[in-house]
Design an enzyme around this catalytic site. Structure first.
Site, PDB file in Angstrom:
ATOM      1  CB  CYS A 195       0.014   5.961   2.691  1.00 33.30           C
ATOM      2  SG  CYS A 195      -1.428   7.093   2.480  1.00 33.30           S
TER       3      CYS A 195
ATOM      4  CB  CYS B 114       8.787  -0.469   0.721  1.00 32.12           C
ATOM      5  SG  CYS B 114       8.195  -0.066  -0.987  1.00 32.12           S
TER       6      CYS B 114
ATOM      7  CB  CYS C 272       7.566   2.649  -5.384  1.00 35.15           C
ATOM      8  SG  CYS C 272       7.091   1.696  -4.071  1.00 35.15           S
TER       9      CYS C 272
END
Ligand SMILES: Cc1ncc(COP(=O)(O)O)c(C=O)c1O
Lengths: 141, 412
Positions: free
Chosen positions: A42, A68, A111
């Site tokens: 993922c 990220c 996130c």
């Protein structure tokens, strides 16, 4: 995509990077709670380790993150926020606070969710190791 | 020499327009502004001359006759016109019925071929989407195995835009001619960079685009074979009948003139550019592989375009890597850098694990890329990867000797 200054700062100078030992060692240590959430396929994996006193105070926190820039910043920020808190206080941290602090855009909200989940997972792990009942409502997602 | 940043290493996305191209275009914005459809005065004739010169230049680049070149707005339009236009003409049953014919393409085409094929599927055509092998190269044997008596069209790209792999185009073309099947190839990344001859390479329909070869954006061409066999197409845009009725609308004269000039320059400089680009690509790939462990160059080792490198860096995520190399303009296969939040379907199609697909960069070179820029890129990518591996729980596990595939991850 433009990143907020705070995300860039955490990316460049991540706080509390690391671990309290190899994964096989910390597994058996009762003063450490480990939370690993996400999956490589993922594109995000967060690992949070909390060093907790017998009284339930988070003395120290370390993270590692594959993901990220926003994921890295969210987990870095989480380590800053949990340090010095009791585990119950740390469980009050909401992903929306992380979103706000880091000015995450909507596509990056996951996130912050992952960071909140990693805190819960690490505390659950610590509780289990110490024979403390884990509250059911923890699994909101 | 100090390099000037940001460095542009995204030439597979688009290229800078060559100044000589811009120069050639300028008169057509001012004194030669006419409509090529105006048959009765100087302004119209000048515009028409400009267009016909460009048609010659484009045709020469691919070994075709000028009459076989249709100007389009780019490769997306060329692909749509070729695939849908041919399917309509060569259909085995009228619209609205099933069993209209069989089409062969592959899963790693650009969306400008995939999506038209999917539309045709909904409209009663049967489409086979070939899966590429791990090296990414679609072979004639694969196409042969998929052929059926009712196959009417094969559309296989010449070279892939993400990994630069080169498919077996002359061989696939020969097979199609042998079987009497129309062959279209998306030559966007190939034409202008590599020698092209539609006769030798057995191509019936070839689309390409100006802005990938130092020409302007919004202009391209479609080659349509006129003999052996004479290929017919159903037009997508109806109107004034320009471009032999296959593409109505007042021509983009300035764009077409620039496109022609770009074709001419590519032809003249191809050998030189090609060798230089290959050296740069090797320098980058060797440089990065030499500096770090678990660096994977994606796609076939040799059957690749000289100007595209697609590289996965184990244990680091692509978007965060891009963040660490802010002064290098490039692309990533990472989900986070695309609107879809899916990692590259091309890398996934190759069987590159999702995790390595998330960790990939595409670096692509052009006419003005220098060795110094490549060295700068090697340096800054290596530093960023090092920084991120220090943060990566996956790298720790790798270092501890844990096989990542044996871990049960918590999926969301
Ligand atoms: C292989 C390929 N086909 C088609 C296209 C679309 O080209 P255009 O931008 O000219 O429509 C591109 C570029 O994005 C490409 O790389």
């Amino acid at each position: 995509m433009a990143y907020s200054e705070k995300v860039v700062d955490h990316y460049q100078n991540p706080r509390n990077v690391g671990s309290f030992g190899a994964s096989s060692d910390v597994k058996t240590r009762t003063d450490i709670g480990v939370g690993i959430v996400g999956a490589p396929e993922c594109g995000d994996v967060m690992q949070l380790q909390l060093k907790v006193t017998a009284e339930g105070v988070i003395e120290d926190a370390k993270f590692k993150c594959f993901g990220c820039g926003s994921a890295i910043a969210s987990s870095s920020l989480a380590t800053e926020w949990v340090k010095g808190r009791t585990v119950d206080e740390a469980l009050q941290i909401k992903n929306t606070q992380i979103v706000e602090e880091l000015a995450l855009p909507p596509v990056k909200i996951h996130c912050s969710v992952l960071a909140e989940d990693s805190i819960r997972a690490a505390i659950e792990d610590w509780k289990k190791k110490n024979g403390i009942a884990v509250a059911e409502e923890a699994h909101a997602h | 020499m100090a390099v000037k940043t940001p460095i542009y290493l995204d030439n597979a996305a688009t290229t800078r327009c060559d100044p000589r191209v811009v120069e050639a275009m300028l008169p057509y914005f001012s004194e030669k502004f006419g409509n090529s459809g105006s048959r009765n005065h100087r302004f119209g004739w000048d515009a028409e001359d400009g267009i016909e010169t460009a048609r010659e230049q484009a045709a020469r680049l691919i070994g075709a006759d000028a009459k076989e070149v249709i100007f389009t707005s780019g490769a997306t339009e060329g692909n749509n016109l070729a695939v849908k236009g041919a399917a309509e003409i060569y259909a085995k049953a009228p619209a609205g019925q099933q069993g209209r014919g069989h089409i062969i393409t592959c899963t790693i085409e650009h969306k400008a071929v995939l999506d038209p094929c999917k539309r045709l599927q909904r409209e009663g055509f049967d489409v086979t989407f070939l899966d590429p092998p791990a090296d990414g190269v679609i072979t004639a044997e694969m196409v042969r195995a998929a052929m059926r008596p009712d196959t009417i069209l094969v559309s296989i790209m010449w070279a892939n835009n993400e990994i630069g792999t080169i498919n077996e185009v002359p061989e696939i073309g020969r097979l199609c001619h042998e079987k009497g099947v129309i062959f279209h190839t998306d030559g966007t990344q190939w034409v202008g960079k590599m020698p092209t001859d539609v006769e030798r390479d057995c191509i019936d329909l070839l689309s390409w685009s100006g802005h990938k070869m130092y020409g302007p954006k919004g202009v391209g061409a479609l080659y349509v074979r006129r003999r052996k066999p004479r290929v017919r197409l159903e037009a997508m845009i109806d109107g004034g009948g320009q471009e032999r009725g296959m593409r109505s609308g007042t021509q983009n004269v300035t764009g077409i003139v620039g496109f022609g000039k770009a074709c001419e320059l590519c032809q003249a400089e191809m050998e030189h550019d090609r060798e230089r680009l290959l050296k740069l690509r090797r320098r980058l790939e060797d440089g990065l592989s030499g500096r770090m462990e678990v660096v994977q160059v994606n796609g076939h080792r040799d059957r690749r375009l000289p100007h595209i490198a697609n590289i996965s860096f184990g244990f680091v995520e692509g978007e965060s890597l891009m963040m660490g190399i802010k002064d290098i303009a490039c692309s990533s296969g990472s989900a986070c850098t695309s609107a879809s939040l899916e990692p590259s379907y091309v890398l996934k199609g190759l069987g590159v694990g999702d995790e390595l697909a998330h960790s990939s960069l595409r670096l692509s070179f052009g006419r003005w890329t220098t060795e110094e820029e490549v060295d700068y890129a090697i340096e800054s990518i290596s530093k960023a990867v090092e920084h991120l591996r220090k943060l990566s729980p996956l790298y720790d596990l790798y270092k501890e000797g844990v096989d990542l595939s044996t871990i049960e991850w918590q999926h969301h």
